[in-house]
Design an enzyme around this catalytic site. Structure first.
Site, PDB file in Angstrom:
ATOM      1  N   SER A  16       7.037  -7.288 -19.905  1.00 17.37           N
ATOM      2  CA  SER A  16       5.956  -7.428 -18.711  1.00 17.37           C
ATOM      3  C   SER A  16       5.023  -8.918 -18.779  1.00 17.37           C
ATOM      4  CB  SER A  16       5.102  -6.442 -18.291  1.00 17.37           C
ATOM      5  OG  SER A  16       5.951  -5.489 -17.995  1.00 17.37           O
ATOM      6  N   GLY A  67       0.815  -1.156   0.256  1.00 14.36           N
ATOM      7  CA  GLY A  67       0.215  -0.044   0.061  1.00 14.36           C
ATOM      8  C   GLY A  67       0.831   1.172  -0.209  1.00 14.36           C
ATOM      9  N   VAL A  68       2.315   1.238   0.061  1.00 12.70           N
ATOM     10  CA  VAL A  68       2.949   2.235  -0.036  1.00 12.70           C
ATOM     11  C   VAL A  68       3.714   2.217  -1.352  1.00 12.70           C
ATOM     12  CG1 VAL A  68       4.970   3.499   1.287  1.00 12.70           C
ATOM     13  CG2 VAL A  68       3.335   2.181   2.706  1.00 12.70           C
ATOM     14  N   HIS A  81       1.704  -0.033 -14.641  1.00  9.66           N
ATOM     15  CA  HIS A  81       2.325   0.498 -15.517  1.00  9.66           C
ATOM     16  C   HIS A  81       1.552   1.797 -16.450  1.00  9.66           C
ATOM     17  CE1 HIS A  81       5.895  -1.572 -15.606  1.00  9.66           C
ATOM     18  NE2 HIS A  81       5.447  -2.480 -15.301  1.00  9.66           N
ATOM     19  N   GLY A 111       7.035   2.515  -6.531  1.00 12.00           N
ATOM     20  CA  GLY A 111       7.516   1.962  -7.824  1.00 12.00           C
ATOM     21  C   GLY A 111       7.637   2.949  -8.731  1.00 12.00           C
TER      22      GLY A 111
END
Length: 468
Positions: free
Chosen positions: A308, A279-280, A402, A283
């Site tokens: 990916s 939740g932090v 992304h 990225g």
């Protein structure tokens, strides 16, 4: 908090625990151990003593917690949740004062008082662990435990929300340090990479060394209070043109490419290492910082893209009749059935892809290329999941990450990952997300405001299905 009120709170904790916590958890701590822990927690909540007392108390609580089994740790956390929340009477009084002062010059003081009343003593307890050298890491690991226990005891969610709020402040990107990891990086940190690589398993030290060679890069974010613990890391391949097959990127026998001649950076793995930081989000900041670093070191680089996985593709498609109707027409079904020696039909096609037989048949692989591309494009571009806070978002979790960071769905790659994992989660499909610095911000806004996904022309055509 006054002593009498604290004592009433402790008595209430015992009653709540007896009534709400399963029997197995109640057995995690004896009554004597519970009393001892409550006494320490009470002193923490009251913030008694000076710095030395604070450190000693936090160290003692941490020592007790780490020696407990799962049942004991659940009990420990339950004591904090049920016994050290905000005082309802103080909150009620502060809220009444704020309502009365609203619209007057006293409003702001009343607002501050209400905020102070809502501040949980749990936060004072948790914050005292910061005084320990490993205190932040202890709290991160404690939250990892907490996330496992919440399903059994939903009341623990209150403590989880408070920890997540603290971590969001403590792990702000402004406090994080970006480091490039190389073969010379301390072994303890390299072992962390091996342990936490979540996308493409690192099979050996030789495999890791290949991923850290001169035509590769690996970057990680570190927090100053956790200098030996990478929080998140990204692996990069320096090549020419988009990569469409991860096995080629990971081939230890492939010749080393001259990174100075590379025009493309491929991000092929991004892994979080700390479950307790769920939740932090940092990225997207990692990718932006890495792109800036790469552009500075290697000015020839013009393309920044990912290779990916599509981790939810097979799960979504399995048993989804509409997905297969969108992906393949009747004529294609006949040709595929003939090549595979099966009865024609979309159900039969879906069943065929559940086996490894199709993978070994070259003609079959060729015939399946267009249907699999349409299937993946439909999944990535058309399938959404509702979000109460931000509207509909892409169903695939990697796509959410992304595309939410401003990337474009550039190209779909049939059999881009022929590993057992790749075939099991996405029939081997992989996707390139392109990060164009000139369009990132525009793409983020389009997704947020219009739920619009940027995509190449080829992906757009494939997403339309067999009617195009």
């Amino acid at each position: 908090m006054p002593e009498s009120l604290m004592q009433r709170g402790i008595s209430q904790v015992k009653r709540l625990w007896a009534n709400t916590v399963p029997e197995a958890t109640q057995q995690g701590l004896s009554e004597k151990e519970t009393e001892r822990i409550l006494a320490l927690l009470r002193d923490c909540a009251a913030n008694l003593g000076g710095e030395v007392s604070t450190r000693q108390r936090a160290a003692r609580l941490g020592e007790i917690y780490l020696k407990l089994d799962d049942a004991g740790r659940k009990h420990f956390l339950g004591l904090i949740v049920h016994g050290f929340g905000p005082d309802p009477k103080k909150v009620e009084a502060a809220h009444e004062g704020w309502q009365q002062a609203f619209g007057t010059p006293a409003q702001w003081s009343a607002e501050a008082a209400l905020r102070a009343a809502l501040r949980s003593p749990r936060l004072r307890i948790l914050t005292q662990f910061n005084a320990l050298p490993q205190g932040v890491k202890f709290l991160v690991d404690l939250r990892a435990d907490l996330l496992r226990y919440i399903e059994d005891d939903p009341a623990l969610a209150a403590l989880d929300r408070e920890l997540e709020s603290r971590f969001t402040a403590w792990f702000d990107v402004g406090f994080l340090e970006l480091k490039r990891l190389t073969w010379s990086t301390p072994a303890s940190i390299l072992e962390t990479l091996i342990r936490y690589e979540a996308v493409h398993e690192i099979r050996s030290w030789g495999d890791l060394k290949n991923r850290l060679d001169s035509d590769r890069r690996c970057y990680a974010f570190f927090h100053p209070r956790m200098p030996e613990e990478p929080l998140i890391f990204v692996e990069v391949a320096l090549i020419n043109q988009l990569a469409g097959n991860v096995q080629n990127l990971l081939d230890e026998q492939a010749p080393i490419f001259d990174a100075r001649r590379a025009d493309t950076a491929i991000f092929y793995s991004i892994s979080n290492t700390q479950v307790g930081l769920r939740g932090v989000s940092f990225g997207h900041f990692l990718l932006k910082r890495v792109i800036d670093d790469l552009k500075h070191d290697l000015p020839r680089l013009t393309t920044f893209a990912t290779l990916s996985p599509l981790p939810g593709l097979r799960r979504w498609a399995k048993g989804n009749k509409a997905a297969w109707e969108h992906a393949v027409d009747e004529a294609e079904l006949e040709r595929i059935a003939s090549a595979a020696g099966i009865e024609a039909g979309r159900d039969a096609l879906a069943a065929l892809l559940e086996t490894p037989d199709w993978f070994g048949n070259e003609r079959l692989r060729r015939l399946l290329q267009a249907p699999l591309t349409r299937l993946a494009a439909n999944y990535l571009v058309n399938q959404k999941t509702p979000s109460p806070e931000r509207g509909a978002r892409p169903l695939d979790p990697v796509a959410r990450f992304h595309l939410g960071n401003g990337a474009r769905v550039e190209r779909l790659n049939v059999l881009g990952d022929t590993s057992e994992k790749g075939l099991a989660q996405s029939y081997g499909m992989m996707v390139n997300y392109l990060y164009d610095p000139d369009t990132i911000e525009r793409n983020v806004e389009a997704l947020l405001q219009e739920e619009k996904i940027d995509q190449s022309a080829s992906v757009r055509r494939a997403a339309k299905g067999t009617e195009s």
